[in-house]
Design a protein around this motif. Structure first.
Motif, PDB file in Angstrom:
ATOM      1  N   PRO A  15       8.434   2.213  28.794  1.00 17.68           N
ATOM      2  CA  PRO A  15       8.320   1.363  29.983  1.00 17.68           C
ATOM      3  C   PRO A  15       7.485   0.117  29.707  1.00 17.68           C
ATOM      4  CG  PRO A  15       6.870   3.250  30.167  1.00 17.68           C
ATOM      5  CD  PRO A  15       7.709   3.479  28.951  1.00 17.68           C
ATOM      6  N   TYR A  54       8.664   6.327  34.893  1.00 17.33           N
ATOM      7  CA  TYR A  54       9.796   5.642  34.260  1.00 17.33           C
ATOM      8  C   TYR A  54      10.801   6.653  33.714  1.00 17.33           C
ATOM      9  CZ  TYR A  54      12.467   2.837  30.929  1.00 17.33           C
ATOM     10  OH  TYR A  54      13.473   2.236  30.232  1.00 17.33           O
ATOM     11  N   PRO A  55      12.115   6.447  33.949  1.00 17.59           N
ATOM     12  CA  PRO A  55      12.735   5.407  34.767  1.00 17.59           C
ATOM     13  C   PRO A  55      12.875   5.857  36.219  1.00 17.59           C
ATOM     14  CG  PRO A  55      14.434   6.622  33.610  1.00 17.59           C
ATOM     15  CD  PRO A  55      13.122   7.241  33.187  1.00 17.59           C
ATOM     16  N   ILE A 165      16.786  -1.835  33.059  1.00 19.71           N
ATOM     17  CA  ILE A 165      16.124  -0.524  33.129  1.00 19.71           C
ATOM     18  C   ILE A 165      15.933   0.032  31.718  1.00 19.71           C
ATOM     19  CG2 ILE A 165      16.325   1.850  33.967  1.00 19.71           C
ATOM     20  CD1 ILE A 165      17.935   0.747  36.336  1.00 19.71           C
ATOM     21  N   ASN A 170      11.476  -0.451  35.980  1.00 20.19           N
ATOM     22  CA  ASN A 170      11.946   0.351  37.098  1.00 20.19           C
ATOM     23  C   ASN A 170      12.723  -0.529  38.071  1.00 20.19           C
ATOM     24  OD1 ASN A 170      11.071   2.882  36.316  1.00 20.19           O
ATOM     25  ND2 ASN A 170       9.098   2.731  37.369  1.00 20.19           N
TER      26      ASN A 170
END
Length: 382
Positions: A15, A54-55, A165, A170
């Motif tokens: 992320p 995440y995600p 993504i 996110n």
């Protein structure tokens, strides 16, 4: 959707955590809250945070342009804080948006013109994570339909969202796709289903915005945060749509504005009721609501012992648009209050009472139950 358009998210992807410049720019957007809202009230199911590992896809109802400011208020509540991707209407990211959207006059017109000239709004929104999305029969979608290119364009936009993504962001998502115009949700689209079907182990959470335009001179915003929920991989698209709509709908806040609207519409045309009697009726309604349905979020104004000052403002606003009248502390509801416009496209303007009552759509069965109880206890007509 083509099978090659998407691929499953690699487990190795990491992320994109927040940075100081990213947080600063979102903070900059949030400064507009004083221009847009009287105040903001947040309600959490547990801790004061919105779980977003995440995600994640964070789902929200779509009320108006002010939602951009609302999102900037939600962002600090994310746990963990990860950079976002935000689908946005195409024209917001173009030069000159402020003047076209607000059509301001006088000094404000020149302020908006100056801001548009700097192109700072599109630059700021793109940095935060906004990406342009075509809207059906808006933007240049009609032209794309004639050319047979709209489907390919939509596919490419979804591909772009998934790519972001996969790169570590996110997703903030408005499942309705467009603003809701009658106070409650528009038809929820299949976006959550599409995203879920293309990304493994996608987490879902939600928050619902309730705007009270009646109780103060400026709008008050209520944010109700949800709990994480799952969408099974084998759940059909229509069931996903239903689940998302129920999740968002049940979290509308019961405010002084929408509960007063509900009661006034239940009273019937040309009903006469003393102001103090209406205050007592609302207080009793609130007590029943707290006792019987504690899962429904109630605004702080209603939880107070005395909300007379806010009610006086509501009465003044409704008298100004000729929905009610009063004399010697007796309120009389007028026939126009119960008129349902042919078009609900801009119900807030044509019948603001019905607009606020519609915010309670997901709660109506429970509210009707309480109303019938109060009718027996107080003798008020149903």
């Amino acid at each position: 959707m083509t099978k090659t358009a998407f691929c499953k998210i690699p487990t190795s992807m990491k992320p994109k955590t927040h940075t100081i410049p990213y947080d600063f720019l979102i903070k900059l957007v949030s400064l507009a809250k004083g221009l847009v809202f009287h105040s903001i009230e947040e309600n959490f199911p547990e801790n004061e945070e919105l779980e977003a590992p995440y995600p994640s896809a964070l789902l929200c109802n779509h009320v108006s342009e002010a939602d951009v400011v609302s999102l900037s208020m939600v962002y600090p509540r994310l746990n963990p804080k990860i950079k976002m991707i935000i689908p946005a209407r195409e024209d917001i990211l173009k030069r000159g948006f402020l003047q076209k959207e607000f059509r301001a006059k006088g000094f404000l017109k020149w302020i908006l013109k100056f801001i548009d000239a700097t192109n700072i709004i599109p630059i700021l929104l793109r940095y935060i994570g906004a990406v342009p999305i075509k809207r059906p029969f808006r933007d240049n979608a009609r032209e794309l339909i004639k050319k047979g290119e709209l489907r390919d364009k939509v596919d490419s936009e979804w591909t772009d969202l998934v790519a972001h993504i996969r790169k570590g962001r996110n997703l903030f998502m408005f499942p309705e796709g467009t603003y809701n115009h009658d106070g409650f949700l528009n038809q929820v689209k299949r976006g959550a289903y599409y995203i879920k079907s293309k990304i493994d182990k996608l987490h879902f959470n939600s928050f619902t915005l309730t705007y009270d335009h009646l109780s103060y001179k400026k709008t008050k915003l209520y944010i109700k945060y949800g709990k994480p929920f799952e969408i099974p991989n084998d759940m059909p698209a229509d069931q996903v749509v239903k689940l998302v709509a129920e999740t968002l709908g049940k979290h509308y806040t019961v405010t002084l504005g929408n509960l007063t609207s509900f009661v006034l519409l239940k009273l019937g045309t040309e009903t006469k009721i003393k102001k103090q009697q209406l205050v007592q009726l609302l207080s009793q309604f609130k007590l029943h609501l707290e006792k019987q349905f504690p899962e429904i979020t109630i605004a702080s104004e209603l939880r107070k012992e005395n909300f007379q000052s806010q009610l006086e403002l509501i009465f003044s606003k409704l008298k100004k648009v000729n929905f009610i009248d009063w004399e010697d502390e007796v309120i009389k509801t007028k026939e126009i209050l119960y008129h349902i416009p042919k078009s609900l496209h801009n119900l807030k303007k044509s019948n603001i009472v019905l607009y606020h009552k519609n915010q309670l759509t997901a709660h109506l069965t429970k509210l009707e139950q309480i109303w019938n109880q109060l009718a027996m206890e107080t003798g008020v007509k149903t």
